[in-house]
Design an enzyme around this catalytic site. Structure first.
Site, PDB file in Angstrom:
ATOM      1  N   HIS A  69      43.928  61.510  40.185  1.00 52.11           N
ATOM      2  CA  HIS A  69      43.551  62.269  41.382  1.00 52.11           C
ATOM      3  C   HIS A  69      44.786  62.679  42.176  1.00 52.11           C
ATOM      4  O   HIS A  69      44.859  63.781  42.711  1.00 52.11           O
ATOM      5  CB  HIS A  69      42.600  61.453  42.264  1.00 52.11           C
ATOM      6  CG  HIS A  69      41.181  61.524  41.814  1.00 52.11           C
ATOM      7  ND1 HIS A  69      40.145  61.840  42.649  1.00 52.11           N
ATOM      8  CD2 HIS A  69      40.624  61.338  40.582  1.00 52.11           C
ATOM      9  CE1 HIS A  69      39.004  61.842  41.965  1.00 52.11           C
ATOM     10  NE2 HIS A  69      39.273  61.530  40.714  1.00 52.11           N
ATOM     11  N   PRO A 164      38.275  68.334  38.373  1.00 52.85           N
ATOM     12  CA  PRO A 164      37.217  68.831  37.498  1.00 52.85           C
ATOM     13  C   PRO A 164      35.845  68.327  37.926  1.00 52.85           C
ATOM     14  O   PRO A 164      35.694  67.201  38.374  1.00 52.85           O
ATOM     15  CB  PRO A 164      37.594  68.280  36.120  1.00 52.85           C
ATOM     16  CG  PRO A 164      38.548  67.175  36.356  1.00 52.85           C
ATOM     17  CD  PRO A 164      39.194  67.416  37.678  1.00 52.85           C
ATOM     18  N   ASP A 249      40.705  51.885  24.132  1.00 54.93           N
ATOM     19  CA  ASP A 249      40.646  52.013  22.677  1.00 54.93           C
ATOM     20  C   ASP A 249      39.978  53.336  22.285  1.00 54.93           C
ATOM     21  O   ASP A 249      39.773  54.197  23.144  1.00 54.93           O
ATOM     22  CB  ASP A 249      39.904  50.808  22.070  1.00 54.93           C
ATOM     23  CG  ASP A 249      38.498  50.653  22.633  1.00 54.93           C
ATOM     24  OD1 ASP A 249      37.963  51.640  23.199  1.00 54.93           O
ATOM     25  OD2 ASP A 249      37.922  49.563  22.518  1.00 54.93           O
TER      26      ASP A 249
HETATM   27  C1  HEM Z   1      38.317  65.607  32.190  1.00 55.05           C
HETATM   28  C2  HEM Z   1      37.926  65.680  33.455  1.00 55.05           C
HETATM   29  C3  HEM Z   1      37.498  64.454  34.213  1.00 55.05           C
HETATM   30  C4  HEM Z   1      36.338  64.334  34.906  1.00 55.05           C
HETATM   31  C5  HEM Z   1      35.256  65.393  35.102  1.00 55.05           C
HETATM   32  C6  HEM Z   1      36.315  62.987  35.437  1.00 55.05           C
HETATM   33  C7  HEM Z   1      35.276  62.471  36.194  1.00 55.05           C
HETATM   34  C8  HEM Z   1      35.134  61.130  36.491  1.00 55.05           C
HETATM   35  C9  HEM Z   1      34.022  60.571  37.210  1.00 55.05           C
HETATM   36  C10 HEM Z   1      32.871  61.372  37.816  1.00 55.05           C
HETATM   37  C11 HEM Z   1      34.210  59.240  37.262  1.00 55.05           C
HETATM   38  C12 HEM Z   1      33.318  58.223  37.953  1.00 55.05           C
HETATM   39  C13 HEM Z   1      33.926  57.996  39.280  1.00 55.05           C
HETATM   40  C14 HEM Z   1      33.111  57.311  40.297  1.00 55.05           C
HETATM   41  O1  HEM Z   1      32.383  58.014  41.010  1.00 55.05           O
HETATM   42  O2  HEM Z   1      33.229  56.072  40.410  1.00 55.05           O
HETATM   43  C15 HEM Z   1      35.453  58.933  36.591  1.00 55.05           C
HETATM   44  C16 HEM Z   1      35.971  57.674  36.413  1.00 55.05           C
HETATM   45  C17 HEM Z   1      37.201  57.421  35.843  1.00 55.05           C
HETATM   46  N1  HEM Z   1      38.136  58.351  35.454  1.00 55.05           N
HETATM   47 FE1  HEM Z   1      37.780  60.327  35.251  1.00 55.05          FE
HETATM   48  N2  HEM Z   1      37.456  62.346  35.061  1.00 55.05           N
HETATM   49  C18 HEM Z   1      38.214  63.189  34.320  1.00 55.05           C
HETATM   50  C19 HEM Z   1      39.465  62.924  33.791  1.00 55.05           C
HETATM   51  C20 HEM Z   1      40.158  61.740  33.957  1.00 55.05           C
HETATM   52  C21 HEM Z   1      41.549  61.533  33.658  1.00 55.05           C
HETATM   53  C22 HEM Z   1      42.495  62.629  33.187  1.00 55.05           C
HETATM   54  C23 HEM Z   1      41.825  60.223  33.912  1.00 55.05           C
HETATM   55  C24 HEM Z   1      43.132  59.479  33.801  1.00 55.05           C
HETATM   56  C25 HEM Z   1      44.132  59.827  33.038  1.00 55.05           C
HETATM   57  C26 HEM Z   1      40.589  59.599  34.340  1.00 55.05           C
HETATM   58  C27 HEM Z   1      40.436  58.273  34.605  1.00 55.05           C
HETATM   59  C28 HEM Z   1      39.247  57.698  35.012  1.00 55.05           C
HETATM   60  C29 HEM Z   1      39.019  56.265  35.061  1.00 55.05           C
HETATM   61  C30 HEM Z   1      39.984  55.193  34.615  1.00 55.05           C
HETATM   62  C31 HEM Z   1      37.730  56.087  35.594  1.00 55.05           C
HETATM   63  C32 HEM Z   1      37.010  54.760  35.857  1.00 55.05           C
HETATM   64  C33 HEM Z   1      37.289  54.368  37.272  1.00 55.05           C
HETATM   65  C34 HEM Z   1      36.703  53.023  37.639  1.00 55.05           C
HETATM   66  O3  HEM Z   1      35.984  52.420  36.841  1.00 55.05           O
HETATM   67  O4  HEM Z   1      36.993  52.588  38.761  1.00 55.05           O
HETATM   68  N3  HEM Z   1      39.615  60.557  34.385  1.00 55.05           N
HETATM   69  N4  HEM Z   1      35.993  60.110  36.141  1.00 55.05           N
END
Ligand code: HEM
Ligand SMILES: *[C@@H]1O[C@H](CO)[C@@H](O)[C@H](O)[C@H]1NC(C)=O
Ligand SMILES: *[C@@H]1O[C@H](CO)[C@@H](O)[C@H](O)[C@H]1NC(C)=O
Ligand SMILES: *[C@@H]1O[C@H](CO)[C@@H](O)[C@H](O)[C@H]1NC(C)=O
Ligand SMILES: *[C@@H]1O[C@H](CO)[C@@H](O)[C@H](O)[C@H]1NC(C)=O
Length: 325
Positions: A69, A164, A249
Site C-alpha cells: 500500500h 487495485p 508457498d
Molecule cells: C493484485 C492486486 C491486489 C488486490 C486487489 C489486493 C487486495 C487485497 C484485499 C482486498 C485484501 C484483504 C484486506 C483486508 O481487508 O483485510 C488483501 C490482503 C493482503 N494482501 Fe493484497 N491485493 C493485491 C495485491 C497485493 C500485493 C502486490 C501484495 C504484496 C506484495 C499484497 C499483500 C497482501 C497480504 C499479505 C494480505 C493479507 C493481509 C493480512 O492478512 O493482514 N496484496 N489484499
C-alpha cells in the site's frame, strides 16, 4: 555590511530550495546505504520483527501488505503510516475498510532504531526491510533490500485510486500495475504474496453468492457461503490459501488452477490464453521460479518513487511528520 530585504528573501528561497532538493526524493538506492551511519539497522529491524511476529504471527502478512500500500500510493514514502491531522485525513481513516494493521510494529522498530542511530533510518526503509523479513519468516525467499528512501511530509491524496479494486479483472490489474511500472510478470508474482493472510468477505461476497462469476469451484463457493452463516465474521476474515494460510508457498497458484481463488482479482490471473495464466501454471509447479520473480518484482515495487521535487525527510516517529507533534 547590510543586505537589502529583497536579497535576504532571494537568498532564503535559494537556501530553502537547496535544502529541499538535498532532502528530496532520489532514485539512487543501495544495499549499503546505512553501512556507515547505522550499521546495525538491519539487525534491529529483524530482531523487533522476530519478537513481534512471535507474539502475533498475523503481523507478518500485515506488514507485507503495508509495504504494498505504501509503494502504490504516491511511491514508497511511508505516507501510509501517517496519522490524520486536523487538516489531512490519513489513509487509515480515509479507507476504513482497508483494515491495515502492523502500525505498532513499525513504531516499535523505529523506536529501537532511534535509540541507536537517531534521525537516520527512514520509515519507508523500515517498511522495505520489515516486509523482506516478514516474507523470509513466512518461509518465502530472502533478498538484499535497496535502501535510501525518504519519508513524505504529508498523507497522500486519493489513495483509493492508486490501489487495485479486488473486484476488478485482469485488464484493470494490468493497467493499475502498469501505471506503477510493473509488468504482467510482476503482477502475477507479487499477487503470490496473498499466499499468506486473509480477507474479509465484503471483498468477495458477490463472487461466492454466484452472481455473474463462473470461474469459481461451486463447492468452494458453497463452503465460503457456509462460513458466513449466520453472518460473515469480517474481523476474522477468510484465508486466501486455506491449506497453508501462514506459509509463503505455491499453493496460492495451485488453488487458482482449481478455481479456488478468493478474490476476483486472484482468479483473474488464471485467464485462459493470457501471459499471467501461463505464469500461474509455471509458479504452481515451480517454487524457485515463483520466488525468483517475486524477489525481482518486490525490488521493482520498492523502487516506485514519489513525485519528483516533493519535500521529504527522515521522520523521527513514523506516525507523524517531524515538527507536527
Ligand atoms: C493484485 C492486486 C491486489 C488486490 C486487489 C489486493 C487486495 C487485497 C484485499 C482486498 C485484501 C484483504 C484486506 C483486508 O481487508 O483485510 C488483501 C490482503 C493482503 N494482501 Fe493484497 N491485493 C493485491 C495485491 C497485493 C500485493 C502486490 C501484495 C504484496 C506484495 C499484497 C499483500 C497482501 C497480504 C499479505 C494480505 C493479507 C493481509 C493480512 O492478512 O493482514 N496484496 N489484499
Ligand atoms: C498515531 O495514532 C496511533 C493510533 O491512533 C497512536 O497510538 C499514536 O500515538 C499516534 N501517533 C502520534 C505520534 O501521536
Ligand atoms: C465496508 O465494510 C462494511 C462492513 O464492515 C460494508 O458494509 C461496506 O459496504 C464496506 N464498504 C466498502 C466501500 O466496501
Ligand atoms: C537475508 O539476506 C540479507 C542480504 O543478503 C542477509 O544480510 C541476511 O542475513 C539474510 N537473512 C536471513 C534470515 O538469511
Ligand atoms: C483526486 O481525484 C479527483 C477525482 O478523480 C480529482 O478531481 C482530483 O484532482 C484528485 N486529486 C489529486 C490531488 O490528485
Amino acid at each position: 555590511m547590510a543586505f537589502s530585504p529583497r536579497a535576504v528573501v532571494v537568498a532564503s528561497i535559494a537556501a530553502l530550495l537547496v535544502a529541499v532538493v538535498a532532502e528530496g526524493y532520489h532514485g539512487e538506492f543501495t544495499a549499503s546505504y546505512y553501512d556507515k551511519t547505522c550499521p546495525d539497522a538491519q539487525n534491529i529491524v529483524r530482531t523487533v520483527m522476530e519478537r513481534s511476529v512471535a507474539a502475533n504471527p498475523r503481523m507478518a502478512p500485515a506488514i507485507l501488505r503495508l509495504f504494498f500500500h505504501d509503494c502504490f500510493v504516491n511511491g514508497c514514502d511511508a505516507s501510509v503510516l501517517l496519522n490524520s491531522t486536523d487538516s489531512m485525513p490519513s489513509e487509515k481513516d480515509e479507507l476504513p475498510n482497508a483494515s491495515l494493521a502492523g502500525f505498532d510494529v513499525v513504531d516499535k522498530i523505529k523506536e529501537e532504531l532511534e535509540k541507536k542511530c537517531p534521525a537516520t533510518v527512514s520509515c519507508a526503509d523500515v517498511l522495505a526491510l520489515a516486509s523482506r523479513d516478514a516474507v523470509a519468516m513466512l518461509g518465502g525467499p530472502n533478498w538484499s533490500v535497496l535502501l535510501g528512501r525518504k519519508d513524505s511530509l504529508y498523507v497522500a491524496k486519493n489513495a483509493t485510486e492508486e490501489l487495485p479494486d479486488p473486484k476488478g479483472d485482469l485488464e484493470q490489474l494490468r493497467d493499475m500495475f502498469g501505471k506503477h511500472g510493473l509488468d504482467e510478470r510482476d503482477l502475477t508474482a507479487l499477487s503470490g504474496a496473498q499466499s499468506v493472510g486473509k480477507a474479509p468477505s465484503y471483498n468477495f461476497r458477490e463472487r461466492i453468492d454466484g452472481y455473474g462469476y463462473d470461474d469459481i469451484d461451486p463447492s468452494y463457493a458453497a463452503q465460503l457461503r457456509r462460513s458466513c452463516e449466520p453472518n460473515c465474521d469480517e474481523a476474522a476474515g477468510v484465508p486466501f490459501d486455506q491449506r497453508t494460510p501462514m506459509k509463503f508457498d505455491t499453493l496460492y497458484y495451485q488453488d487458482l488452477l482449481a478455481k479456488r481463488g478468493l478474490l476476483a482479482t486472484d482468479q483473474a490471473l488464471y485467464a485462459q490464453g493470457s501471459f499471467a495464466g501461463e505464469l500461474v501454471l509455471t509458479y504452481s509447479r515451480n517454487q524457485e521460479a515463483f520466488f525468483a520473480d517475486f524477489v525481482t518484482a518486490m525490488v521493482k515495487m520498492g523502487n516506485i518513487l514519489p513525485e519528483p521535487w516533493t519535500p521529504a525527510e527522515v521522520r523521527l516517529k513514523c506516525s507523524v511528520a517531524n515538527g507536527r507533534y
